[in-house]
Design a protein around this motif. Structure first.
Motif, PDB file in Angstrom:
ATOM      1  N   GLU A 149      -2.213  -1.629   5.670  1.00 19.14           N
ATOM      2  CA  GLU A 149      -3.233  -2.352   5.065  1.00 19.14           C
ATOM      3  C   GLU A 149      -3.645  -1.113   3.837  1.00 19.14           C
ATOM      4  O   GLU A 149      -4.527  -2.208   3.313  1.00 19.14           O
ATOM      5  CB  GLU A 149      -4.790  -2.896   6.298  1.00 19.14           C
ATOM      6  CG  GLU A 149      -4.508  -4.050   6.975  1.00 19.14           C
ATOM      7  CD  GLU A 149      -4.811  -5.500   5.977  1.00 19.14           C
ATOM      8  OE1 GLU A 149      -4.838  -5.713   5.567  1.00 19.14           O
ATOM      9  OE2 GLU A 149      -3.911  -6.110   6.411  1.00 19.14           O
ATOM     10  N   CYS A 150      -4.358  -0.201   4.621  1.00 23.68           N
ATOM     11  CA  CYS A 150      -4.925   0.701   3.308  1.00 23.68           C
ATOM     12  C   CYS A 150      -3.634   2.506   3.532  1.00 23.68           C
ATOM     13  O   CYS A 150      -4.701   2.878   2.987  1.00 23.68           O
ATOM     14  CB  CYS A 150      -5.683   1.248   4.380  1.00 23.68           C
ATOM     15  SG  CYS A 150      -6.846   0.368   4.305  1.00 23.68           S
ATOM     16  N   ASP A 206      -3.825   4.030  -0.300  1.00 21.37           N
ATOM     17  CA  ASP A 206      -5.010   4.288  -0.505  1.00 21.37           C
ATOM     18  C   ASP A 206      -5.946   5.198   0.043  1.00 21.37           C
ATOM     19  O   ASP A 206      -5.810   6.424  -0.513  1.00 21.37           O
ATOM     20  CB  ASP A 206      -5.924   3.893  -1.226  1.00 21.37           C
ATOM     21  CG  ASP A 206      -5.464   2.178  -2.305  1.00 21.37           C
ATOM     22  OD1 ASP A 206      -5.304   2.542  -3.391  1.00 21.37           O
ATOM     23  OD2 ASP A 206      -5.236   0.898  -1.323  1.00 21.37           O
ATOM     24  N   ILE A 207      -5.679   5.704   1.622  1.00 19.92           N
ATOM     25  CA  ILE A 207      -6.249   6.323   1.606  1.00 19.92           C
ATOM     26  C   ILE A 207      -4.885   6.791   2.888  1.00 19.92           C
ATOM     27  O   ILE A 207      -4.187   6.812   4.091  1.00 19.92           O
ATOM     28  CB  ILE A 207      -6.716   5.533   3.088  1.00 19.92           C
ATOM     29  CG1 ILE A 207      -8.317   5.209   2.007  1.00 19.92           C
ATOM     30  CG2 ILE A 207      -7.790   6.957   4.497  1.00 19.92           C
ATOM     31  CD1 ILE A 207      -8.817   4.583   2.493  1.00 19.92           C
ATOM     32  N   ILE A 257     -10.815  -0.631   9.685  1.00 16.81           N
ATOM     33  CA  ILE A 257     -10.280  -1.144   8.088  1.00 16.81           C
ATOM     34  C   ILE A 257     -11.425  -2.033   6.958  1.00 16.81           C
ATOM     35  O   ILE A 257     -11.234  -1.508   6.381  1.00 16.81           O
ATOM     36  CB  ILE A 257      -9.550  -2.220   8.934  1.00 16.81           C
ATOM     37  CG1 ILE A 257      -8.106  -2.024   9.390  1.00 16.81           C
ATOM     38  CG2 ILE A 257      -8.889  -3.377   7.179  1.00 16.81           C
ATOM     39  CD1 ILE A 257      -7.269  -2.925   9.738  1.00 16.81           C
ATOM     40  N   MET A 279     -12.417   0.884   5.672  1.00 19.88           N
ATOM     41  CA  MET A 279     -11.787   1.703   4.609  1.00 19.88           C
ATOM     42  C   MET A 279     -11.643   1.246   3.130  1.00 19.88           C
ATOM     43  O   MET A 279     -11.559   1.309   2.318  1.00 19.88           O
ATOM     44  CB  MET A 279     -10.079   1.940   5.245  1.00 19.88           C
ATOM     45  CG  MET A 279      -9.734   3.095   6.356  1.00 19.88           C
ATOM     46  SD  MET A 279      -8.474   2.795   7.357  1.00 19.88           S
ATOM     47  CE  MET A 279      -7.885   3.640   6.152  1.00 19.88           C
ATOM     48  N   LYS A 280     -11.084  -0.187   3.851  1.00 18.28           N
ATOM     49  CA  LYS A 280     -11.420  -0.572   2.748  1.00 18.28           C
ATOM     50  C   LYS A 280     -12.272  -0.981   1.644  1.00 18.28           C
ATOM     51  O   LYS A 280     -12.883  -0.717   0.626  1.00 18.28           O
ATOM     52  CB  LYS A 280     -11.607  -2.352   2.360  1.00 18.28           C
ATOM     53  CG  LYS A 280     -10.074  -3.234   2.925  1.00 18.28           C
ATOM     54  CD  LYS A 280      -9.235  -3.881   3.819  1.00 18.28           C
ATOM     55  CE  LYS A 280      -7.766  -4.358   3.219  1.00 18.28           C
ATOM     56  NZ  LYS A 280      -7.483  -6.229   3.705  1.00 18.28           N
ATOM     57  N   ILE A 338     -12.094   2.655  -0.430  1.00 10.10           N
ATOM     58  CA  ILE A 338     -11.380   2.129  -1.487  1.00 10.10           C
ATOM     59  C   ILE A 338     -12.034   1.250  -2.707  1.00 10.10           C
ATOM     60  O   ILE A 338     -11.864   1.791  -3.671  1.00 10.10           O
ATOM     61  CB  ILE A 338     -10.564   1.432  -1.206  1.00 10.10           C
ATOM     62  CG1 ILE A 338      -9.067   2.217   0.058  1.00 10.10           C
ATOM     63  CG2 ILE A 338      -9.629   1.056  -1.711  1.00 10.10           C
ATOM     64  CD1 ILE A 338      -8.367   1.462   0.991  1.00 10.10           C
ATOM     65  N   SER A 339     -12.996   0.072  -2.220  1.00  8.79           N
ATOM     66  CA  SER A 339     -13.512  -0.341  -3.865  1.00  8.79           C
ATOM     67  C   SER A 339     -14.474   0.099  -4.234  1.00  8.79           C
ATOM     68  O   SER A 339     -14.988   0.050  -4.546  1.00  8.79           O
ATOM     69  CB  SER A 339     -13.535  -1.631  -3.103  1.00  8.79           C
ATOM     70  OG  SER A 339     -14.454  -2.014  -2.182  1.00  8.79           O
TER      71      SER A 339
END
Length: 184
Positions: free
Chosen positions: A65-66, A69-70, A155, A158-159, A162-163
């Motif tokens: 999922e991430c 980016d991470i 998750i 983390m999202k 990211i945003s």
């Protein structure tokens, strides 16, 4: 098996302690290797713990999922003298069997676990791109190995990272087996 809840040593905004650790790829890894990501997730984990075993699918999902980016880094700080299942060779085997796509590193001296204040496995720490702690805590809300998660806490956080959204709760303790410390 001693069960522990993660404790607060690093606080929100604290900078991730640096490290130089050997990975299962037989290369040395430092925190600087992960500076081109929007964040870094450091998870203290091991091979034998039933709490970590129960999170294998969730760990792989974090990467799916991430992971672009991470940066996701697993660190095993357990003393393999007392727990042979957590040896470096066993780490390589576990990563292969469980199809881990993230870096899995060994903390032979246990100094990194101490610097982070890691207590249990799994014990995750999420940092932003400036290496500031934004969340320390659980991967999801399944707190026993047989529980089914109804919230994917890490998750979601983390999202948000990211945003650019705010993570409201900076600590939500993880539960797992105690880190197996060397006899001193």
């Amino acid at each position: 098996m001693v069960l522990l809840e993660s404790q607060i040593k690093l606080k929100k905004g604290d900078i991730a302690p640096d490290f130089e650790l050997l990975g299962i790829d037989d290369k040395r890894h430092t925190l600087k290797d992960y500076e081109n990501y929007k964040g870094i997730l450091v998870i203290f984990m091991c091979n034998h713990c039933p709490y970590v075993k129960a999170k294998v699918d969730a760990l792989n999902e974090l990467f799916e999922e991430c992971g672009k980016d991470i940066a996701i880094i697993g660190i095993n700080s357990n003393d393999p003298t007392n727990v042979p299942e957590d040896s470096f060779d066993a780490m390589k085997q576990t990563a292969k069997e469980k199809n881990f796509q993230f870096d899995y590193l060994v903390d032979e001296t246990q100094e990194i676990a101490k610097k982070y204040g890691a207590m249990c496995t799994p014990d995750p720490f999420l940092f932003n791109s400036q290496k500031e702690l934004v969340f320390h805590g659980r991967i999801d809300n399944a707190m026993k190995p047989d529980d089914t998660a109804t919230e994917k806490t890490m998750i979601l956080n983390m999202k948000k990272l990211i945003s650019g959204e705010k993570i409201e709760k900076d600590f939500d303790p993880s539960i797992g087996c105690s880190i197996k410390w060397k006899e001193e």
